[in-house]
Structures are given as C-alpha cells and as structure tokens.
Motif scaffolding. Structure first.
Motif, mmCIF file in Angstrom:
data_model
loop_
_atom_site.group_PDB
_atom_site.id
_atom_site.type_symbol
_atom_site.label_atom_id
_atom_site.label_comp_id
_atom_site.label_asym_id
_atom_site.label_seq_id
_atom_site.Cartn_x
_atom_site.Cartn_y
_atom_site.Cartn_z
ATOM 1 N N THR A 4 -5.903 17.669 -1.499
ATOM 2 C CA THR A 4 -4.804 16.724 -1.652
ATOM 3 C C THR A 4 -4.403 16.157 -0.302
ATOM 4 O O THR A 4 -4.677 16.741 0.746
ATOM 5 N N ILE A 5 -3.783 15.007 -0.345
ATOM 6 C CA ILE A 5 -3.292 14.333 0.852
ATOM 7 C C ILE A 5 -1.791 14.192 0.720
ATOM 8 O O ILE A 5 -1.277 13.816 -0.332
ATOM 9 N N THR A 6 -1.075 14.513 1.781
ATOM 10 C CA THR A 6 0.377 14.353 1.780
ATOM 11 C C THR A 6 0.725 12.883 1.963
ATOM 12 O O THR A 6 0.217 12.226 2.858
ATOM 13 N N ARG A 7 1.583 12.385 1.095
ATOM 14 C CA ARG A 7 2.011 10.989 1.160
ATOM 15 C C ARG A 7 3.525 10.938 1.271
ATOM 16 O O ARG A 7 4.229 11.697 0.589
ATOM 17 N N LEU A 8 4.020 10.071 2.122
ATOM 18 C CA LEU A 8 5.442 9.780 2.169
ATOM 19 C C LEU A 8 5.624 8.276 2.200
ATOM 20 O O LEU A 8 4.654 7.522 2.271
ATOM 21 N N ARG A 9 6.886 7.854 2.121
ATOM 22 C CA ARG A 9 7.176 6.420 2.138
ATOM 23 C C ARG A 9 8.034 6.098 3.343
ATOM 24 O O ARG A 9 9.075 6.725 3.558
ATOM 25 N N LEU A 10 7.575 5.124 4.102
ATOM 26 C CA LEU A 10 8.283 4.690 5.292
ATOM 27 C C LEU A 10 8.620 3.213 5.152
ATOM 28 O O LEU A 10 7.716 2.381 5.018
ATOM 29 N N GLY A 11 9.897 2.912 5.132
ATOM 30 C CA GLY A 11 10.313 1.526 4.930
ATOM 31 C C GLY A 11 9.878 0.982 3.591
ATOM 32 O O GLY A 11 9.721 -0.225 3.426
ATOM 33 N N GLY A 12 9.668 1.867 2.626
ATOM 34 C CA GLY A 12 9.232 1.460 1.294
ATOM 35 C C GLY A 12 7.731 1.383 1.123
ATOM 36 O O GLY A 12 7.243 1.141 0.015
ATOM 37 N N ALA A 13 6.961 1.586 2.201
ATOM 38 C CA ALA A 13 5.502 1.513 2.128
ATOM 39 C C ALA A 13 4.915 2.924 2.069
ATOM 40 O O ALA A 13 5.331 3.801 2.829
ATOM 41 N N HIS A 51 5.659 -6.947 5.267
ATOM 42 C CA HIS A 51 5.054 -7.685 4.157
ATOM 43 C C HIS A 51 5.086 -6.936 2.834
ATOM 44 O O HIS A 51 5.197 -7.567 1.773
ATOM 45 N N PHE A 52 4.977 -5.615 2.866
ATOM 46 C CA PHE A 52 4.796 -4.866 1.627
ATOM 47 C C PHE A 52 5.846 -3.793 1.381
ATOM 48 O O PHE A 52 5.829 -3.148 0.340
ATOM 49 N N THR A 61 3.463 -10.486 -2.819
ATOM 50 C CA THR A 61 2.988 -9.504 -1.842
ATOM 51 C C THR A 61 3.302 -8.104 -2.366
ATOM 52 O O THR A 61 4.172 -7.402 -1.852
ATOM 53 N N VAL A 62 2.578 -7.732 -3.394
ATOM 54 C CA VAL A 62 2.731 -6.416 -4.006
ATOM 55 C C VAL A 62 1.355 -5.775 -4.115
ATOM 56 O O VAL A 62 0.414 -6.385 -4.627
ATOM 57 N N LEU A 63 1.237 -4.562 -3.605
ATOM 58 C CA LEU A 63 0.010 -3.796 -3.767
ATOM 59 C C LEU A 63 0.257 -2.736 -4.828
ATOM 60 O O LEU A 63 1.193 -1.944 -4.715
ATOM 61 N N HIS A 64 -0.562 -2.724 -5.844
ATOM 62 C CA HIS A 64 -0.368 -1.802 -6.961
ATOM 63 C C HIS A 64 -0.973 -0.448 -6.644
ATOM 64 O O HIS A 64 -1.982 -0.350 -5.957
ATOM 65 N N ASP A 65 -0.316 0.573 -7.138
ATOM 66 C CA ASP A 65 -0.755 1.933 -6.895
ATOM 67 C C ASP A 65 -0.867 2.652 -8.234
ATOM 68 O O ASP A 65 -0.426 2.161 -9.259
ATOM 69 N N GLY A 66 -1.466 3.814 -8.219
ATOM 70 C CA GLY A 66 -1.623 4.574 -9.451
ATOM 71 C C GLY A 66 -3.025 4.474 -10.004
ATOM 72 O O GLY A 66 -3.861 3.694 -9.537
#
Length: 273
Positions: A4-13, A51-52, A61-66
C-alpha cells in the motif's frame, strides 16, 4: 516495497508518499503491464494545487480518482512546500520527486525492459536533440515517436484523438507528456487510454531538460527549496504569473492542510499498482 501507499491531501490535491527507489519500482513495474488502466504519473507542486486543488474554480480542471476513473494516478511530491507539509503532517521526512529527478532512472529501466517510449510536447527541434541524446546515452532504448502539436490542435478534441490514435499505431509503451499544467494532466485523463500506452508521465519541462535546452538548478539551490526562483530568473516572462500570482494562494491552501491535520492525520491507504 509495501503493498500500500500512504496518501494525504495537500491543498485539496491527493499526494502519494513514496521514497525514490519505491517510486522508480512502482512506475517501472507498469511499463509492460497492459492488464488494466494506464498509470498516469503527476508531480504535485504549488502549480498543481492551483489548477487541481481545493482552490480550483474551473469545472474542466478535474482529475478523476477511484477504480472507475479512466487513468490510475500516482501523485508524487514535488516542490519544497509540499515536502515540508508532508513532513509536518506525518512527522517523517519525504523526498521531492520531480519528474526531472526520476527520468534518467526510468529511461534506464525502460532500456533494460526493452519497452518503447514516446514524447508528446516540445518542438521538432527539441525532439531532434532528444533523439540524439537518447541514442548516445541509451542506445538500446527504442524511441517510437515524438509529437509536437500546437495549441490549436490541443484545443481540438478530434485532433487530440487523432494524435492518440497515431501514438497507439506506433506502439508506445511509455509516453512522456510534456505540455505543461494543467494541459498535460487533462490530456492524459481524456486521451491517454486511447494511446495504448501503459504509463503516461506528466513531466512538464523534462523534454527540455533531456534535450539540453533548459538547465536544471544546481543541487544546492534545489536542496534549499529555491529551484522556483532559479527557474523564474531564467524564464521570467513565462513563469512570473505562476510563481508570484498563483503560487501564494496555493501555498496558503497547503498550509491550511497542515493546520487541519494537526488534530487528526487524514491519511489514506491505496493499493500499490
């Protein structure tokens, strides 16, 4: 490497936290993998947050995830403010992983794996220099093709689909997409799956670095978090608005992420590959 990879959100990204060797392994392990969605690799810096991130106001300017997104994104820390924020939130030192830091090792892996690469972005002159350097430094690496669309073509959906079809016809396994933010990430999401490429690297100015047209900042400048100032001094007309107008609000958004995380680590876990 962990599963697994640890993910966080910085400034909403979203930002995925990886060491250098793990990033190289994660990306190169997908070079010949045609079993699922393509892997898009983005460098997350203040320009990306602008931008994102949470402050982005344009709906396009939306990158989809999931799992249902067309591209699986790996979002690497780039830029001193992002690395510092990740350290403050996790209490662990994380390296900056700019595309220009990774590209030479990735080219070596591609050469050893006998996969082909291609380049989208830059000019015909730059591509000529790129071809010469790759022939000298990576003689066994197959450069399947280079594409230099102009802005009018990049704004035309039919033209972009034609480019993607041509890339697919050239059987490009790994595509360098050097169109600048936010264009390169949006192009990857909209047209990347049509190219048939397994990995698409949104690496901005890397084609200019590889071709020797633009010099990277000295290590001591980058180590002190001042690479942006170096680039601004070299290209003031092109970069002044990015760094001096857009940058401060993105920086504040990242700082707010740190403050918000002070009481609770909003860390996510995602599968590696």
């Amino acid at each position: 490497m962990s599963d697994t990879i640890t993910r966080l959100r910085l400034g909403g990204a979203p930002v995925d936290l990886l060491r250098y060797d793990d990033a190289i392994e994660t990306i190169s392990s997908r070079f010949a993998d045609a079993s699922g969605r393509p892997l898009g690799v983005a460098s997350i810096n203040l320009d990306h947050v602008h931008h994102f991130g949470a402050g982005a106001h344009r709906p396009d300017t939306v990158l989809h995830d999931g799992e249902d997104a067309p591209v699986e994104w790996l979002n690497l820390v780039d830029g001193a403010p992002l690395a510092a924020a990740a350290r403050r939130i996790t209490h662990v030192e994380w390296p900056r992983l700019a595309g220009s830091d990774l590209i030479d090792a990735l080219l070596e892996r591609a050469e050893g794996a006998h996969v082909s690469i291609g380049c989208l972005g830059g000019t015909a002159e730059t591509h000529g220099r790129l071809e010469l350097r790759l022939a000298q430094e990576h003689p066994a690496l197959r450069l399947a093709g280079c594409w230099a669309p102009d802005r009018e073509q990049l704004a035309d959906g039919d033209a972009c689909r034609a480019i993607a079809d041509d890339i697919a016809a050239h059987e490009v396994d790994v595509l360098l997409v050097c169109l600048g933010k936010p264009r390169q990430e949006l192009w990857i999401e909209r047209y990347g799956p049509l190219t048939g490429s397994h990995v698409l690297l949104a690496f901005g100015a890397v084609v200019d670095f590889l071709a020797g047209r633009v010099s990277r900042a000295p290590h001591w400048v980058a180590d002190h978090g001042m690479e942006w100032a170096w680039r601004l001094a070299i290209e003031p007309r092109r970069l002044a608005h990015r760094y001096l107008v857009d940058g401060p609000s993105a920086y504040l958004a990242v700082r707010r992420s740190v403050a918000h995380a002070a009481g609770s680590l909003g860390l996510e876990r995602r599968a590696a590959g």
